[in-house]
Design a protein around this motif. Sequence first.
Motif, mmCIF file in Angstrom:
data_model
loop_
_atom_site.group_PDB
_atom_site.id
_atom_site.type_symbol
_atom_site.label_atom_id
_atom_site.label_comp_id
_atom_site.label_asym_id
_atom_site.label_seq_id
_atom_site.Cartn_x
_atom_site.Cartn_y
_atom_site.Cartn_z
ATOM 1 N N LYS A 235 94.009 49.544 24.717
ATOM 2 C CA LYS A 235 93.473 50.851 25.107
ATOM 3 C C LYS A 235 94.592 51.888 25.072
ATOM 4 O O LYS A 235 95.711 51.610 25.500
ATOM 5 N N GLY A 238 96.882 52.568 28.142
ATOM 6 C CA GLY A 238 96.484 51.418 28.962
ATOM 7 C C GLY A 238 97.465 51.197 30.109
ATOM 8 O O GLY A 238 98.607 51.658 30.083
ATOM 9 N N ASN A 239 96.986 50.464 31.102
ATOM 10 C CA ASN A 239 97.759 50.255 32.312
ATOM 11 C C ASN A 239 97.944 48.756 32.482
ATOM 12 O O ASN A 239 96.968 48.018 32.585
ATOM 13 N N ASP A 243 93.477 48.251 33.145
ATOM 14 C CA ASP A 243 92.860 48.112 31.833
ATOM 15 C C ASP A 243 93.906 48.348 30.746
ATOM 16 O O ASP A 243 94.206 49.493 30.398
ATOM 17 N N TYR A 244 94.415 47.263 30.207
ATOM 18 C CA TYR A 244 95.393 47.373 29.120
ATOM 19 C C TYR A 244 94.698 47.100 27.789
ATOM 20 O O TYR A 244 94.757 47.899 26.862
ATOM 21 N N GLN A 246 91.274 46.516 25.390
ATOM 22 C CA GLN A 246 89.942 47.134 25.328
ATOM 23 C C GLN A 246 88.896 46.268 26.043
ATOM 24 O O GLN A 246 87.968 46.801 26.647
ATOM 25 N N GLU A 248 89.306 44.614 28.651
ATOM 26 C CA GLU A 248 89.431 44.896 30.091
ATOM 27 C C GLU A 248 88.770 46.234 30.425
ATOM 28 O O GLU A 248 88.079 46.368 31.440
ATOM 29 N N SER A 249 88.978 47.186 29.533
ATOM 30 C CA SER A 249 88.376 48.498 29.736
ATOM 31 C C SER A 249 86.849 48.387 29.737
ATOM 32 O O SER A 249 86.161 48.983 30.572
ATOM 33 N N TYR A 250 86.336 47.587 28.801
ATOM 34 C CA TYR A 250 84.890 47.371 28.716
ATOM 35 C C TYR A 250 84.350 46.744 30.002
ATOM 36 O O TYR A 250 83.347 47.203 30.566
ATOM 37 N N SER A 252 85.705 46.710 32.997
ATOM 38 C CA SER A 252 85.815 47.648 34.126
ATOM 39 C C SER A 252 84.688 48.661 34.084
ATOM 40 O O SER A 252 84.081 48.993 35.114
ATOM 41 N N TYR A 253 84.401 49.121 32.871
ATOM 42 C CA TYR A 253 83.321 50.088 32.716
ATOM 43 C C TYR A 253 81.982 49.482 33.160
ATOM 44 O O TYR A 253 81.213 50.107 33.888
#
Length: 361
Positions: A235, A238-239, A243-244, A246, A248-250, A252-253
Amino acid sequence: MPTQQLTLFTDSELSLTLGGSLKNITVCYQTYGKLNPEKNNIILICHALTGDAEPYFDDGEHKGWWQNFMGPGMALDTDKYFFICSNVLGGCKGTTGPMSINPDTGLPYGGDFPQITVQDIVKVQKSLLDQLKITHLYAVIGGSFGGMQATQWAISYPDFMDYVINLCSSLYMSAEAIGFNHVMRQAIVQDPNFNQGHYYQGHYPEQGLATARMLGMLTYRTHIQLTKAFGRAIKQEGNLLGDYFQVESYLSYQGKKFLERFDANSYLQLTRALDLYDPAIGYANALEALTRIKAKYTLVAVTNDQLFKLVDLEKSKQLLEKAGINLQYDEITSDFGHDAFLVDYEFFAPKIRRGLGEMAE
Ligand SMILES: CC(=O)SCCNC(=O)CCNC(=O)[C@H](O)C(C)(C)COP(=O)(O)OP(=O)(O)OC[C@H]1O[C@@H](n2cnc3c(N)ncnc32)[C@H](O)[C@@H]1OP(=O)(O)O
Ligand SMILES: N[C@@H](CCO)C(=O)O
């Protein structure tokens, strides 16, 4: 069309399988299609864990959870059948559940809501149909948790329907699946805001519920689908502690989005009802219960389902065969794994049509 509501068990109480009782149960339901003059085209739809009474609607912003499967000429054909779907007891989408007001206290039940079972859910659905003067169903269909309800319908009321379709669900949750549910429940009950389920006047256990959904999502999809969708993509900005990637981002979303539409106490109730499901309840053993089934029963397994694993579906198939019921068993493979019954219409459509006694594939 707005959903409809009826209050049941006003003069009597629903005695629950695990003890305790409930009264003044409000049920939220919706109907689709047209009842024929013979009243022999009625299909009951039983929803999965986080579903609701509205499988089929499109308001431009949101769509029903079975929007891809229902409609004129679709496998769940609204020109041909009259569908009814209700939110389950213990849920949070209009039917009585932990968020509802306890008539004895005037406060939300919260953590005091008694543990319900699939058997209790089906009794409430039957009471709804009685109230609507529906005396026979053409079919009962459901996926996942809904498949367990469909199975229980066939056991509890064997003369009430002609066809039963169970998608992606075994007769029992496996040890592994119970384990996933346990971790999800622990995320909720260990949330500092949980307060033994009495959080409606304060802060909700949002982190716990979001975490539960994230883990749930991983069991609903597959390695292949996640690899195709995200691979190891990173991402932007990213963090490392959050969420580093994608994927993880998905997740979390998805976890955050879930908070807008679900209640943590209902999540605890319904995942436990999944774990506890046992067709043998009330009978000497599972075989005695399953032998009661008279409907033509279709069971569809997804070979790469990570939640209801193929091995468990095969065991259920064997048990159903041993009970001597009229069984059609099918397997499909889908990148979507467990969630395939919500997404992969082209795979499921011929199985559903055949399961409804329509032409062969
Ligand atoms: C039968 C039942 O009762 S099921 C219960 C009913 N529940 C639901 O319908 C909710 C459950 N929904 C689902 O499981 C899914 O939406 C499905 C299976 C129906 C469809 O799955 P998909 O088409 O793959 O879409 P999915 O919902 O997984 O993801 C898309 C969302 O993730 C977001 N997203 C995708 N990639 C990323 C990323 N890298 N980072 C953050 N967000 C992302 C998209 O922007 C999209 O957002 P939106 O929903 O706000 O438009
Ligand atoms: N996506 C489904 C999975 C459980 O069957 C749900 O959220 O209910």
